[in-house]
Motif scaffolding. Structure first.
Motif, PDB file in Angstrom:
ATOM      1  N   LEU A 144       0.850  -1.206   0.000  1.00 53.52           N
ATOM      2  CA  LEU A 144       0.000   0.000   0.000  1.00 53.52           C
ATOM      3  C   LEU A 144       0.876   1.242   0.000  1.00 53.52           C
ATOM      4  O   LEU A 144       1.870   1.315   0.731  1.00 53.52           O
ATOM      5  CB  LEU A 144      -0.903   0.005   1.237  1.00 53.52           C
ATOM      6  N   ARG A 145       0.483   2.189  -0.808  1.00 56.93           N
ATOM      7  CA  ARG A 145       1.250   3.430  -0.892  1.00 56.93           C
ATOM      8  C   ARG A 145       1.043   4.268   0.370  1.00 56.93           C
ATOM      9  O   ARG A 145      -0.079   4.336   0.888  1.00 56.93           O
ATOM     10  CB  ARG A 145       0.787   4.223  -2.121  1.00 56.93           C
ATOM     11  N   HIS A 146       2.099   4.863   0.861  1.00 53.82           N
ATOM     12  CA  HIS A 146       1.988   5.726   2.043  1.00 53.82           C
ATOM     13  C   HIS A 146       1.467   7.095   1.628  1.00 53.82           C
ATOM     14  O   HIS A 146       1.964   7.665   0.659  1.00 53.82           O
ATOM     15  CB  HIS A 146       3.343   5.872   2.741  1.00 53.82           C
ATOM     16  N   VAL A 147       0.503   7.573   2.345  1.00 50.19           N
ATOM     17  CA  VAL A 147      -0.004   8.914   2.037  1.00 50.19           C
ATOM     18  C   VAL A 147       0.745   9.932   2.893  1.00 50.19           C
ATOM     19  O   VAL A 147       1.234   9.607   3.977  1.00 50.19           O
ATOM     20  CB  VAL A 147      -1.520   9.028   2.290  1.00 50.19           C
ATOM     21  N   GLU A 148       0.829  11.125   2.380  1.00 50.57           N
ATOM     22  CA  GLU A 148       1.528  12.210   3.095  1.00 50.57           C
ATOM     23  C   GLU A 148       0.497  13.179   3.665  1.00 50.57           C
ATOM     24  O   GLU A 148      -0.622  13.288   3.147  1.00 50.57           O
ATOM     25  CB  GLU A 148       2.445  12.972   2.130  1.00 50.57           C
ATOM     26  N   VAL A 168      -3.595  -1.886 -12.299  1.00 51.88           N
ATOM     27  CA  VAL A 168      -3.899  -3.105 -11.547  1.00 51.88           C
ATOM     28  C   VAL A 168      -3.540  -2.915 -10.077  1.00 51.88           C
ATOM     29  O   VAL A 168      -4.292  -3.285  -9.178  1.00 51.88           O
ATOM     30  CB  VAL A 168      -3.131  -4.310 -12.143  1.00 51.88           C
ATOM     31  N   ASN A 169      -2.377  -2.302  -9.863  1.00 53.81           N
ATOM     32  CA  ASN A 169      -1.942  -2.077  -8.481  1.00 53.81           C
ATOM     33  C   ASN A 169      -2.902  -1.160  -7.738  1.00 53.81           C
ATOM     34  O   ASN A 169      -3.174  -1.368  -6.556  1.00 53.81           O
ATOM     35  CB  ASN A 169      -0.539  -1.464  -8.470  1.00 53.81           C
ATOM     36  N   ASP A 170      -3.391  -0.137  -8.449  1.00 53.56           N
ATOM     37  CA  ASP A 170      -4.333   0.775  -7.804  1.00 53.56           C
ATOM     38  C   ASP A 170      -5.598   0.042  -7.386  1.00 53.56           C
ATOM     39  O   ASP A 170      -6.119   0.253  -6.293  1.00 53.56           O
ATOM     40  CB  ASP A 170      -4.696   1.915  -8.767  1.00 53.56           C
ATOM     41  N   GLU A 171      -6.067  -0.812  -8.271  1.00 55.90           N
ATOM     42  CA  GLU A 171      -7.267  -1.573  -7.949  1.00 55.90           C
ATOM     43  C   GLU A 171      -7.013  -2.487  -6.755  1.00 55.90           C
ATOM     44  O   GLU A 171      -7.832  -2.603  -5.834  1.00 55.90           O
ATOM     45  CB  GLU A 171      -7.690  -2.391  -9.187  1.00 55.90           C
ATOM     46  N   GLN A 172      -5.830  -3.098  -6.788  1.00 59.26           N
ATOM     47  CA  GLN A 172      -5.460  -4.004  -5.690  1.00 59.26           C
ATOM     48  C   GLN A 172      -5.378  -3.227  -4.370  1.00 59.26           C
ATOM     49  O   GLN A 172      -5.851  -3.694  -3.334  1.00 59.26           O
ATOM     50  CB  GLN A 172      -4.102  -4.644  -6.009  1.00 59.26           C
ATOM     51  N   SER A 173      -4.815  -2.032  -4.441  1.00 57.19           N
ATOM     52  CA  SER A 173      -4.703  -1.207  -3.228  1.00 57.19           C
ATOM     53  C   SER A 173      -6.071  -0.895  -2.655  1.00 57.19           C
ATOM     54  O   SER A 173      -6.268  -0.917  -1.440  1.00 57.19           O
ATOM     55  CB  SER A 173      -3.981   0.107  -3.544  1.00 57.19           C
ATOM     56  N   LYS A 174      -6.997  -0.603  -3.554  1.00 53.10           N
ATOM     57  CA  LYS A 174      -8.350  -0.283  -3.087  1.00 53.10           C
ATOM     58  C   LYS A 174      -8.962  -1.475  -2.361  1.00 53.10           C
ATOM     59  O   LYS A 174      -9.589  -1.323  -1.305  1.00 53.10           O
ATOM     60  CB  LYS A 174      -9.247   0.100  -4.270  1.00 53.10           C
TER      61      LYS A 174
END
Lengths: 251, 210
Positions: free
Chosen positions: A22-26, B144-150
């Motif tokens: 998961l990307r870290h938000v700032e 795809v990664n964005d969807e997975q993140s969601k």
């Protein structure tokens, strides 16, 4: 067992790795400014009065006052009703004011109606003050409302049924006297006590349920005994298990 | 008089000022207590993004996360006198943030209950996935990664709060078991068990990604 644990650990590591993608938000660029603004606004805010404790205090005082009022009523069952006592206090000789007494009106001079009219103006003229027994009920019915504070001094109406003279020949029936001293009794060849108000005169003097009342103030009681003039309680004679007891009224 | 000697009197040693970024959290808090506003700014610069990220993954709502992160710092500022240096500042601030987040979740639950009864009809309770601004050109793999993140974010947000706190602190924030135990005010064993249980629940929800 080890394999299961290994599998669990393996799955957990994969989950942890997946979450790690998961990307870290700032925080936004104006984060610090907004925090400082909040701090400044709260620092400037005057301390507000919390109404909850104040409200709780007011409610507590009101409840205490109410409970106190009820307590006073229950501990002083013989407190005179203002109307009655004020009316009779001036008519009562000082020597009997401290006694538990029922006062019939003094006979008025015959032919003089004026004082009687004045007296009846002063005191309540309805039969509210008369117990139900006077209005045709039994002593038990009369005692149903015995819990109400009873006036030490009681002035029966001069216009009772059967009293046609209207000139102060008032008599106080035994039923009224019994009610006044806080006794519920029925006539079984003798006045047998059904119950006693413990805080009333009879209760304080030692009268108990089951007693048979033979005499009051030395006057033997029958079903229709009445006391003439003013009644002032002095003593009561009861039979208890065949033993005769003379009890002094304790005001 | 001894002309050749020089008398030197030491009246004080001027300590070189340690830059804020090299001071410990405790030192910064002490400085803030004594009125040094730049020290508090340094505290904020250290923790604003981790706390925002933690709250975002906990609540799955960026605006709410930023709001609660700011509230966290305000609470820290006004409670500086009550802060004891007996334990790590990071633990302290994460605990405040966690308590605020849990309160927010409960508030939401109440609001949802009211909306079910019709008092707040029309209020949109569905959280929207926040995407940080990214100006690069999107590739298929990134989509795809964005969807997975969601999906992962939604799965985390659907965990019961006691497991969610543990999993987010461990797997998103990378906090140690000991720190998490202190933040959650639980024993070490219970903490590990909650992390494990939370991951197990996530595994069921994210089966398709294995």
């Amino acid at each position: 067992m080890d394999r299961i644990e290994e599998k669990i650990n393996h799955d957990e590591r994969r989950i942890a790795k997946l979450i790690g993608t998961l990307r870290h938000v700032e925080a936004p660029g104006d984060f610090d400014t907004r925090v400082r603004a909040r701090i400044a606004s709260r620092r400037d805010k005057k301390p507000s009065i919390s109404w909850r404790p104040v409200l709780a205090g007011v409610v507590a005082v009101a409840v205490l006052a109410f409970v106190g009022y009820l307590g006073m009523r229950s501990f002083a069952p013989n407190a005179p009703e203002p109307n009655v006592s004020q009316t009779t206090a001036t008519e009562q000789p000082s020597s009997v004011q401290n006694q538990h007494s029922i006062v019939a009106p003094a006979p008025a001079p015959s032919g003089s109606q004026a004082p009687q009219t004045l007296a009846s103006d002063k005191r309540p003229t309805t039969n509210k003050l008369l117990p139900p027994a006077q209005q045709g009920g039994s002593i038990d019915e009369a005692s149903k409302d015995a819990h109400r504070p009873f006036a030490k001094e009681y002035v029966p109406s001069q216009h009772r049924p059967g009293d046609n003279s209207g000139l102060g020949t008032a008599e106080i029936p035994v039923t009224m006297v019994l009610e006044a001293i806080g006794v519920r009794a029925t006539w079984n060849g003798g006045w047998q006590v059904n119950s006693v108000e413990p805080k009333n005169v009879a209760g304080r003097s030692g009268v108990r349920p089951g007693d048979i009342i033979d005499a009051i103030n030395g006057q033997p009681l029958s079903e229709t005994t009445s006391f003439k003039g003013s009644f002032s309680g002095k003593s009561i004679r009861v039979r208890r298990d065949g033993v005769v007891l003379d009890l002094a009224f304790k005001p | 008089m001894d002309v050749g000697s020089i008398e030197i009197t030491v009246t004080g040693v001027q300590q070189p000022r340690v830059p804020d970024e090299r001071r410990t959290d405790h030192a910064l808090i002490e400085a803030t207590r004594s009125g040094d506003e730049t020290a508090f700014a340094e505290v904020m610069s250290r923790y604003r993004s981790p706390i925002t990220n933690y709250l975002y993954r906990f609540l799955n709502d960026y605006e709410e996360a930023v709001d609660l992160a700011q509230e966290t710092f305000v609470r820290v500022y006004f409670a500086l006198d009550r802060y004891h240096t007996g334990f790590a500042f990071s633990t302290y601030i994460y605990r405040i943030a966690t308590n605020l987040a849990i309160s927010e979740l409960r508030r939401r639950k109440r609001r949802r209950l009211l909306s079910l009864t019709g008092l707040f009809q029309g209020e949109d309770e569905e959280a929207t996935e926040f995407q940080p601004p990214d100006h690069r050109q999107l590739q298929d793999a990134e989509l795809v990664n964005d969807e997975q993140s969601k999906v992962i974010a939604r799965a985390i947000a659907s965990l019961p709060e006691k497991y969610r706190v543990a999993v987010v602190l461990r797997d998103v924030e990378g906090r140690s078991y000991e720190e998490i135990a202190e933040i959650m005010q639980l024993g070490l064993g219970t903490t590990k068990s909650r992390i494990s249980r939370g991951r197990g629940l996530l595994k069921d929800k994210l089966e398709s990604y294995f």
